[in-house]
Design an enzyme around this catalytic site. Structure first.
Site, mmCIF file in Angstrom:
data_model
loop_
_atom_site.group_PDB
_atom_site.id
_atom_site.type_symbol
_atom_site.label_atom_id
_atom_site.label_comp_id
_atom_site.label_asym_id
_atom_site.label_seq_id
_atom_site.Cartn_x
_atom_site.Cartn_y
_atom_site.Cartn_z
ATOM 1 N N LYS A 474 0.836 -1.208 0.000
ATOM 2 C CA LYS A 474 0.000 0.000 0.000
ATOM 3 C C LYS A 474 0.867 1.252 0.000
ATOM 4 O O LYS A 474 2.055 1.184 0.332
ATOM 5 C CB LYS A 474 -0.907 -0.021 1.236
ATOM 6 C CG LYS A 474 -0.127 -0.022 2.542
ATOM 7 C CD LYS A 474 -1.021 -0.387 3.714
ATOM 8 C CE LYS A 474 -0.217 -0.319 5.000
ATOM 9 N NZ LYS A 474 -0.858 -1.017 6.094
ATOM 10 N N TYR A 703 15.184 31.652 5.174
ATOM 11 C CA TYR A 703 13.932 32.340 5.513
ATOM 12 C C TYR A 703 13.850 32.675 7.004
ATOM 13 O O TYR A 703 14.281 31.894 7.846
ATOM 14 C CB TYR A 703 12.726 31.456 5.163
ATOM 15 C CG TYR A 703 12.417 31.404 3.698
ATOM 16 C CD1 TYR A 703 12.185 32.572 2.955
ATOM 17 C CD2 TYR A 703 12.332 30.188 3.033
ATOM 18 C CE1 TYR A 703 11.890 32.506 1.601
ATOM 19 C CE2 TYR A 703 12.028 30.113 1.684
ATOM 20 C CZ TYR A 703 11.814 31.290 0.970
ATOM 21 O OH TYR A 703 11.519 31.218 -0.358
HETATM 22 C C1 LIG Z 1 -0.130 -1.859 6.861
HETATM 23 C C2 LIG Z 1 -0.730 -3.073 7.356
HETATM 24 C C3 LIG Z 1 0.047 -4.189 7.686
HETATM 25 C C4 LIG Z 1 1.552 -4.181 7.674
HETATM 26 O O1 LIG Z 1 2.028 -3.597 8.860
HETATM 27 P P1 LIG Z 1 3.590 -3.441 9.164
HETATM 28 O O2 LIG Z 1 3.657 -2.909 10.533
HETATM 29 O O3 LIG Z 1 4.101 -2.475 8.163
HETATM 30 O O4 LIG Z 1 4.180 -4.779 9.006
HETATM 31 C C5 LIG Z 1 -0.602 -5.354 8.027
HETATM 32 N N1 LIG Z 1 -1.963 -5.398 8.075
HETATM 33 C C6 LIG Z 1 -2.736 -4.343 7.799
HETATM 34 C C7 LIG Z 1 -4.210 -4.477 7.894
HETATM 35 C C8 LIG Z 1 -2.156 -3.131 7.454
HETATM 36 O O5 LIG Z 1 -2.935 -2.082 7.207
#
Ligand SMILES: *Cc1c(COP(=O)(O)O)cnc(C)c1O
Length: 807
Positions: A474, A703
């Site tokens: 993702k 700045y």
């Molecule tokens: C992002 C996510 C993961 C992965 O989590 P990590 O801490 O990056 O390993 C697993 N399950 C769900 C539902 C997530 O949203």
């Protein structure tokens, strides 16, 4: 063992089913690793036409009537014995290289130093393992005069296996460092293990300035050829000056004194060059000849690089040299990253090999066809002569690099292709790459695909063989890539991918990803697309499920089977059905079972990474187990149950269920501090210095005039700002960057596209590289400085920052 019969006389040895080239001429070894078993690939290889297999004794071969099998308790040992046997057939000079650092560079350099007058065979890339070495040595043929092979060990007891295959005449021991320390009792044991490579060598080249190595080498029976600063080294050297062009050194050997220039200034390159010089002296080359050849050395492009080309092309840059073994590796990389793109190769003459051209070019043709390459641009007069073999591939020919470049963008255009650019050094193909490449804004995120695979294998090693693996890609794979990493994961046969939005899933599908994909945040307006692209939506409420049912009634067709993943909220309080919803949910699912298929059910822990939450986590998992069991009973079929993220995989091995969901750990950040040393960082964020300025005491920088020089100060303006993802909270000394190995604090406020850093006392010039995170300054360090978590640092990197991938 008798290796003389037909069964063993194959052109290709295969240990990785994905690397198949010509099925009929392949011998497959079913090797077993921590988490994979080559025997599982035999059915598909058999279908593809492979008929010779080395398998474990208990493998059932009944279904393969016309294939030949060799049974053994260890296919790996047979592979190594076969290669040791082959090595014995040839009487060439073999140079064996081991040590902690520099092996691959020295090998590549020796190759380019020797290829002018010797026919040389060498290991491709860093093939130096228990499997890499046999595959490399297998390439030796009658015509080769010199072989150069590297050997790497990670624990005691490994080198003897490599020794019998390489059997070096000349040994090179590069140096000793901390790599793989944990596989050995201490450094001495590590040195002793490595020295086993030279048990039968005639002469050993090493640096006498490494005391530990010097001490242990004395126990070897072979002749020693040492180099170093001390007067008792066989070859003495001292530095007598340096310039931009390199280091000038004086060498003394057998009362002869000679001066030459090494075309590098950094210590590691000088050391590597000295090993090469010593080796050439051992081989009988004169100082004059050596000086001439050393002057032409170039930095080795050790890694395959994936670059963005124009017109939606991808470029695989492999322009350092051109040999068959290297071509095989590069083609695998091409396949792995091809997705939907058409496969094209730009290839120069192969200059070495020592085989007759007929053999060479028919082999190349076979390779290209086997890898699905449809277009070949051939450069050079020799390859032009071999064209008759390339039937079935679209071929264009150019006599030289210049005429090719002139045609690019005119008679010759590329679009939607992945293009391997591979040429011998003298063809200077880097110019071809730069004319095809999309121009890059100086700031870039470099991603090591090898490290991704390393991390993947680490997590796999923690799973039971039948536990499935979903990788969360993702938010563009946590900011790392749009779809390239997904391609790599597909190539590595993970089971599922997880994305946040339907759009992300569509982008993966459009780039050739065929794995099941779960979408975490669906919405009603995306149902159409989700079905069209075969995405599995997370269903987390009755409302959403009912909306799906309505959509199905209105717009879906009667035959649509819709796959969904259900989430249970067991304590995270984010999304998901709660225990009280379960009855209603089950009733709904049963009523709609004719079109609604539950593929998986999952929950997410709120504190998987921290010990203090252990009892809460256990409670969440109990709730999940109970809910999932109830659901399966009601549904009457079983579904994939999953709960663990990266931290959970490490901390709750008993709760992996049917699948785990790997996220941040794959990207090289350890959320638990337990597995820290097992992971490799995968990405390096780099920019460069645009300008250097000298500021008087009391002057202000940037700045709001927030940066005040408390002393005469040298500052560098670097090409990254908050719009790139360099957080504005790094302003005024909170953040640091690495320049030439030293930390430089931010001075003043971070600007939109630029930042000023204090480089007082650091040797640095305009154009120098700046590391924002990577080796020496981790993502976790940077996150800590501004009170956030590595996840945020990674996912904040703006899309305009170019992503560059390395093998
Ligand atoms: C992002 C996510 C993961 C992965 O989590 P990590 O801490 O990056 O390993 C697993 N399950 C769900 C539902 C997530 O949203």
């Amino acid at each position: 063992m008798d290796f003389s019969n037909q069964f063993w006389q194959k052109r290709y040895l295969l240990t990785d089913s994905r690397k198949l080239i010509a099925a009929g001429d392949t011998l497959f070894f079913a090797l077993q690793g921590n988490n994979h078993d080559g025997h599982g690939f035999i059915p598909s290889l058999y279908q593809l036409g492979v008929r010779a297999f080395v398998v474990r004794k208990d493998f059932n071969t009944a279904e393969y009537p016309d294939a030949d099998f060799f049974y053994t308790s260890s296919p790996l040992q047979v592979l190594q014995a076969l290669v040791a046997y082959r090595r014995e057939q040839f009487n060439l000079t073999v140079i064996g290289i081991t040590g902690s650092n520099g092996k691959t560079i020295i090998k590549e350099w020796l190759y380019s130093l020797l290829e002018k007058d010797r026919k040389v065979v060498k290991s491709p890339k860093s093939y130096n393992s228990q499997i890499g070495v046999p595959l490399s040595v297998w390439e030796i043929s009658e015509a080769h005069e010199v072989g150069i092979f590297e050997a790497g060990v990670s624990q005691s007891g490994e080198m003897e296996h490599l020794e019998v295959m390489i059997k070096p005449n000349i040994g090179i021991f590069t140096n000793i460092g901390s790599a793989h320390d944990k596989g050995f009792v201490d450094r001495t044991e590590k040195v002793q293990e490595k020295l086993k490579l030279f048990e039968n060598a005639e002469v050993l080249v090493y640096c006498k300035d490494h005391q530990l190595i010097d001490k242990e080498v004395q126990k070897c029976t072979c002749r020693k050829f040492s180099w170093g600063l001390t007067s008792d080294a066989t070859l003495q050297y001292k530095e007598i000056g340096f310039s931009k062009l390199g280091k000038n050194i004086e060498l003394k050997y057998q009362d002869e004194v000679f001066q030459l220039r090494i075309p590098f200034t950094d210590a590691a390159s000088v050391e590597n060059s000295m090993h090469c010089i010593a080796c050439l002296l051992v081989m009988g080359y004169s100082f004059e000849e050596i000086a001439e050849r050393i002057a032409l050395l170039r930095r080795v492009g050790m890694r395959l690089e994936l670059k963005q080309g124009r017109h939606n092309c991808k470029l695989v840059d492999d322009t350092y040299n051109n040999d068959l073994a290297g071509l095989m590796v590069a083609l695998d990389f091409l396949v792995q990253n091809a997705g939907q793109l058409t496969r094209t190769v730009i290839l120069s003459d192969l200059l070495e090999t020592g085989r007759d051209p007929e053999w060479v070019y028919s082999n190349i043709a076979e390779l290209l066809k086997g890898k699905g390459v449809t277009k070949l641009i051939a450069v050079g007069t020799r390859i032009m002569a071999g064209l008759k073999y390339f039937e079935g591939i679209q071929v264009m020919v150019y006599p030289d690099t210049e005429s090719l470049i002139q045609d690019i963008g005119k008679a010759l255009s590329f679009s939607n292709e992945i293009i391997l650019v591979k040429g011998a050094r003298m063809f200077a193909f880097e110019r071809v790459v730069s004319s095809l490449q999309e121009k890059v804004h100086g700031t870039r995120l470099e991603i090591s695909l090898e490290s991704v695979e390393h991390n993947l294998n680490f997590y796999r090693s923690l799973l039971a063989p039948d536990t499935k693996l979903m990788v969360m890609v993702k938010a563009f794979a946590y900011g790392n890539s749009r779809y390239e990493l997904a391609g790599l994961l597909q190539y590595n046969l993970v089971d599922y991918l997880g994305v946040a939005y339907v759009d992300e899933g569509i982008e993966l599908r459009e780039n050739g990803i065929k794995l099941p994909i779960m979408v975490l945040n669906p919405s009603e307006d995306t149902f159409d697309k989700a079905l069209q692209y075969d995405l599995e939506l997370q269903m987390y409420s009755m409302q959403l499920l009912k909306a799906l049912a309505e959509w199905k009634q209105d717009r879906g067709s009667a035959h649509d089977q819709i796959k969904v993943q259900l989430s249970f909220d067991t304590g995270m309080r984010r999304l998901g059905f709660e225990p009280a919803d379960l009855e209603k949910l089950c009733n709904f699912l049963i009523r709609n079972a004719h079109w609604l298929k539950v593929t998986g059910v999952f929950t997410h822990l709120a504190g998987a990474d921290e010990e203090v939450h252990n009892s809460f986590s256990k409670q969440q998992l109990d709730t999940f187990s109970t809910m999932a069991a109830h659901l399966e009973r009601q549904l009457g079929y079983s579904v994939i149950k999953h709960a663990m993220n990266s931290a959970g995989i490490v901390r709750f091995p008993e709760a992996h269920f049917d699948m785990v969901r790997l996220g941040i750990g794959l990207y090289g950040v350890d959320p638990t501090a337990i597995s820290h040393h097992m992971l490799q960082p995968i990405s390096t964020l780099k920019t460069s210095i645009s300008q250097v300025k000298y500021i008087k005491e009391g002057e202000t920088v940037g700045y709001s005039r927030k940066g005040v020089a408390e002393r005469p100060t040298t500052i560098a303006t670097i090409g990254i700002g908050y719009a790139d993802g360099f957080d504005r909270r790094f302003s005024n000394g909170v953040g640091k960057v690495l320049i030439n190995g030293q930390l430089a604090p931010v001075i003043g406020n971070v600007c939109m596209d630029m930042t000023m850093v204090d480089i007082t006392g650091i040797e640095a010039a305009e154009g120098d590289e700046v590391i924002v995170f990577g080796e020496g300054l981790t993502i976790s360090d940077q996150a800590k400085a501004i009170g956030t978590i590595p996840y945020e640092i990674l996912t904040s990197i703006n899309e305009r920052v170019k992503r560059v991938f390395y093998a």
